[in-house]
Design an enzyme around this catalytic site. Structure first.
Site, PDB file in Angstrom:
ATOM      1  CB  CYS A   1     -26.986  -3.871  27.120  1.00 37.26           C
ATOM      2  SG  CYS A   1     -25.755  -4.049  25.819  1.00 37.26           S
TER       3      CYS A   1
ATOM      4  CB  CYS B   1     -24.472  -6.389  27.681  1.00 35.75           C
ATOM      5  SG  CYS B   1     -24.042  -4.664  27.371  1.00 35.75           S
TER       6      CYS B   1
END
Length: 105
Positions: free
Chosen positions: A30, A33
């Site tokens: 991600c 993230c």
């Protein structure tokens, strides 16, 4: 310090914690993230002893992701007394995240 939460230690480290806990639900693949990771690391240092900060990989702990209704990541939740009291979905700037930490001490 940033803790690593798993299905095995979640109850003890998060739900039974005597201080508020910030949980970052993330995945290695991600991009947003990864953008949040240095912000979370810095806030973990700043709030050491006042808020326990940790991460949980949703790919490795799918049952917890389902339990807490994680539909998109990053999804960050604040727990107090074993209950979710606040959340942030998506990447946000450090000043905005710091406000969330202050609100949840």
């Amino acid at each position: 310090m940033v803790y690593t939460f798993t299905a095995e230690n979640f109850d003890a480290e998060v739900l039974q914690s005597p201080i508020p806990v910030f949980v970052d639900f993330y995945a290695d693949w991600c991009g947003p993230c990864k953008m949040m990771s240095p912000v979370i690391d810095k806030l973990a240092e700043e709030y050491e002893g006042r808020i326990k900060v940790g991460k949980i990989n949703v790919d490795d702990n799918n049952e917890l992701a389902l339990k807490y209704n994680i539909m998109s990541i990053p999804n960050m939740k604040f727990f107090k007394g074993g209950v979710v009291v606040d959340e942030v979905i998506g990447a946000i700037p450090k000043p905005a995240m710091k406000q969330k930490f202050e609100a949840n001490i």
